[in-house]
Write an enzyme that holds these catalytic residues in place. Structure first.
Site, mmCIF file in Angstrom:
data_model
loop_
_atom_site.group_PDB
_atom_site.id
_atom_site.type_symbol
_atom_site.label_atom_id
_atom_site.label_comp_id
_atom_site.label_asym_id
_atom_site.label_seq_id
_atom_site.Cartn_x
_atom_site.Cartn_y
_atom_site.Cartn_z
ATOM 1 N N LEU A 45 67.172 -10.055 66.195
ATOM 2 C CA LEU A 45 67.541 -10.640 67.489
ATOM 3 C C LEU A 45 66.857 -9.956 68.668
ATOM 4 O O LEU A 45 66.980 -10.410 69.793
ATOM 5 C CB LEU A 45 69.057 -10.608 67.685
ATOM 6 C CG LEU A 45 69.875 -11.655 66.943
ATOM 7 C CD1 LEU A 45 71.241 -11.782 67.586
ATOM 8 C CD2 LEU A 45 69.199 -13.007 66.917
ATOM 9 N N SER A 111 84.816 -11.713 69.888
ATOM 10 C CA SER A 111 85.607 -10.679 69.221
ATOM 11 C C SER A 111 86.879 -10.355 69.988
ATOM 12 O O SER A 111 86.901 -10.377 71.231
ATOM 13 C CB SER A 111 84.749 -9.425 69.134
ATOM 14 O OG SER A 111 85.526 -8.305 68.802
ATOM 15 N N GLU A 113 87.841 -7.548 70.410
ATOM 16 C CA GLU A 113 87.513 -6.347 71.196
ATOM 17 C C GLU A 113 87.304 -6.685 72.674
ATOM 18 O O GLU A 113 87.373 -5.800 73.520
ATOM 19 C CB GLU A 113 86.258 -5.671 70.650
ATOM 20 C CG GLU A 113 86.484 -4.862 69.384
ATOM 21 C CD GLU A 113 87.312 -3.594 69.608
ATOM 22 O OE1 GLU A 113 87.102 -2.901 70.605
ATOM 23 O OE2 GLU A 113 88.191 -3.329 68.765
ATOM 24 N N TYR A 134 80.318 -2.029 72.901
ATOM 25 C CA TYR A 134 80.361 -3.195 72.012
ATOM 26 C C TYR A 134 81.175 -4.323 72.651
ATOM 27 O O TYR A 134 80.722 -5.471 72.733
ATOM 28 C CB TYR A 134 80.969 -2.793 70.654
ATOM 29 C CG TYR A 134 81.279 -3.961 69.757
ATOM 30 C CD1 TYR A 134 80.287 -4.560 68.987
ATOM 31 C CD2 TYR A 134 82.577 -4.479 69.676
ATOM 32 C CE1 TYR A 134 80.580 -5.642 68.163
ATOM 33 C CE2 TYR A 134 82.871 -5.554 68.862
ATOM 34 C CZ TYR A 134 81.875 -6.137 68.105
ATOM 35 O OH TYR A 134 82.163 -7.216 67.311
ATOM 36 N N HIS A 164 88.715 -8.973 60.707
ATOM 37 C CA HIS A 164 88.788 -9.683 59.420
ATOM 38 C C HIS A 164 87.985 -8.901 58.399
ATOM 39 O O HIS A 164 86.882 -8.453 58.678
ATOM 40 C CB HIS A 164 88.351 -11.136 59.545
ATOM 41 C CG HIS A 164 87.100 -11.343 60.338
ATOM 42 N ND1 HIS A 164 87.060 -11.147 61.702
ATOM 43 C CD2 HIS A 164 85.861 -11.710 59.959
ATOM 44 C CE1 HIS A 164 85.838 -11.395 62.128
ATOM 45 N NE2 HIS A 164 85.079 -11.721 61.087
HETATM 46 P P1 GDP Z 1 87.526 -1.967 65.414
HETATM 47 O O1 GDP Z 1 88.913 -2.498 65.642
HETATM 48 O O2 GDP Z 1 86.476 -3.023 65.565
HETATM 49 O O3 GDP Z 1 87.206 -0.735 66.187
HETATM 50 O O4 GDP Z 1 87.480 -1.625 63.824
HETATM 51 P P2 GDP Z 1 87.582 -0.233 63.024
HETATM 52 O O5 GDP Z 1 87.957 -0.597 61.621
HETATM 53 O O6 GDP Z 1 86.338 0.572 63.197
HETATM 54 O O7 GDP Z 1 88.770 0.580 63.734
HETATM 55 C C1 GDP Z 1 90.091 0.073 63.791
HETATM 56 C C2 GDP Z 1 91.010 1.114 64.415
HETATM 57 O O8 GDP Z 1 91.160 2.208 63.516
HETATM 58 C C3 GDP Z 1 90.498 1.714 65.726
HETATM 59 O O9 GDP Z 1 91.558 1.752 66.653
HETATM 60 C C4 GDP Z 1 90.102 3.137 65.351
HETATM 61 O O10 GDP Z 1 90.231 4.079 66.400
HETATM 62 C C5 GDP Z 1 91.102 3.426 64.240
HETATM 63 N N1 GDP Z 1 90.677 4.513 63.346
HETATM 64 C C6 GDP Z 1 91.386 5.633 63.040
HETATM 65 N N2 GDP Z 1 90.699 6.427 62.211
HETATM 66 C C7 GDP Z 1 89.503 5.804 61.982
HETATM 67 C C8 GDP Z 1 88.355 6.149 61.203
HETATM 68 O O11 GDP Z 1 88.307 7.196 60.561
HETATM 69 N N3 GDP Z 1 87.306 5.260 61.199
HETATM 70 C C9 GDP Z 1 87.360 4.076 61.900
HETATM 71 N N4 GDP Z 1 86.314 3.222 61.833
HETATM 72 N N5 GDP Z 1 88.426 3.737 62.658
HETATM 73 C C10 GDP Z 1 89.485 4.588 62.694
#
Ligand code: GDP
Length: 310
Positions: A45, A111, A113, A134, A164
């Site tokens: 992209l 999203s 987000e 993001y 999802h």
């Molecule tokens: P997001 O909702 O797109 O940010 O998807 P993620 O799966 O990356 O994160 C979901 C939530 O999990 C966020 O609020 C993060 O702060 C929380 N979280 C807590 N511990 C972790 C971790 O070790 N890795 C990730 N990726 N997220 C975490």
């Protein structure tokens, strides 16, 4: 899903020095085979001219823009790259649709987000308040998609999807990180799992159902924007507990805190209201977070068994 519906599917892949097609390898058929219906093309992209020539060649009926630097934590480390792919990438693709002169329907992966700091429940009327590079880039893409619909009469829609997941989820997103660790701990290959904020609330649904909703948005009579969500309300801690318990483990014995997984600004709570999609598209999530966690744990335990046999 599109192949199962009889579509010919063209996908974009980025050139890297290692192969990165593992998630679609099981679908791939040699293009010399007359039955081949999945074709992969190199492209990115960040390369607008490439989008124009590809679209002019393929003349697709539908375009799904799922491309992005999609990791929220990483977007704080690579904000400019995130803006370029997740934000500007969308206008490159929309411009490419216009310049190539093709008739196509356009799906933009918006999203949850984008809602960021605005408290739940969130629906199509909820104001955006992104909390990461993001999220901010996705807000730009949302508005530019809407603008192309209004300015040029394009059939362009935003699917505002809440988290999802599936066994194919990237390994550094929280659900998959947890379910892979559960499988490894169960198999005695790992003892500890380091995590960030356990209080975050998310509405985790099953990706296999969400793609059906995306497709339905493009089959509608009129282009419109829709939230897809389960309406469920679970913390990261709840997900840990459900996943570990399903494997007969106690999460508190294995989980430790590491501040490196915190974000400079956090999205505390995302819980979607998908009643518009239910009313207008007949779409409703049936797999809720606990069942999703169990599907993902089972798949990771199974995958590890196979890895052990090789
Ligand atoms: P997001 O909702 O797109 O940010 O998807 P993620 O799966 O990356 O994160 C979901 C939530 O999990 C966020 O609020 C993060 O702060 C929380 N979280 C807590 N511990 C972790 C971790 O070790 N890795 C990730 N990726 N997220 C975490």
């Amino acid at each position: 899903m599109l192949l199962a519906k009889g579509y010919e599917v063209h996908g974009l892949i980025r050139r890297a020095s290692t192969f990165n097609t593992a998630r679609v390898d099981h679908l791939y058929v040699d293009p010399h085979d007359p039955k081949a219906r999945l074709f992969l093309h190199y492209g990115d992209l960040s390369d607008g001219a490439r989008m124009v020539t590809l679209l002019a060649d393929i003349k697709p009926d539908e375009v799904y823009n799922l491309a992005a630097q999609s990791h929220v934590r990483v977007s704080f480390d690579e904000p400019e790259h995130t803006a370029d792919t997740t934000g500007v990438g969308t206008i490159r693709l929309l411009e490419a649709v216009r310049l190539s002169g093709i008739e196509t329907r356009f799906y933009q992966a918006s999203s949850s987000e984008m809602f960021g700091a605005t408290p739940p429940p969130q629906n199509e009327e909820t104001p955006f308040y992104p909390r990461s590079p993001y999220g901010a880039a996705k807000v730009y893409s949302y508005w530019i998609t809407k603008n192309y619909r209004e300015a040029y009469g394009m059939f362009a829609v935003n699917g505002i999807l809440f988290n999802h997941e599936s066994p194919r989820r990237g390994e550094t997103f929280v659900t998959r990180k947890i379910t892979r660790a559960v499988a490894a701990i169960k198999a005695g290959k790992q003892d500890l799992l380091y995590m960030g904020n356990l209080d975050a609330v998310r509405d985790w649904g099953y990706a296999a159902e969400y793609v059906e909703g995306m497709w339905r948005m493009l089959q509608a009579d009129e282009p419109d924007d829709f939230v897809l969500a389960t309406g469920g309300n679970y913390t990261v801690r709840d997900f840990l507990q459900i996943a570990f318990e399903h494997a007969g483990l106690n999460w508190e014995e294995h989980v430790r805190f590491d501040e490196r997984y915190l974000r400079p600004t956090e999205v505390d709570a995302l819980v979607g209201d998908a009643s518009k999609a239910q009313e207008k598209l007949g779409w409703k999530a049936t797999v809720h977070t606990p069942e999703l966690a169990r599907i993902m744990v089972d798949a990771d335990i199974e995958a590890l068994k196979h890895a052990g046999n090789n």
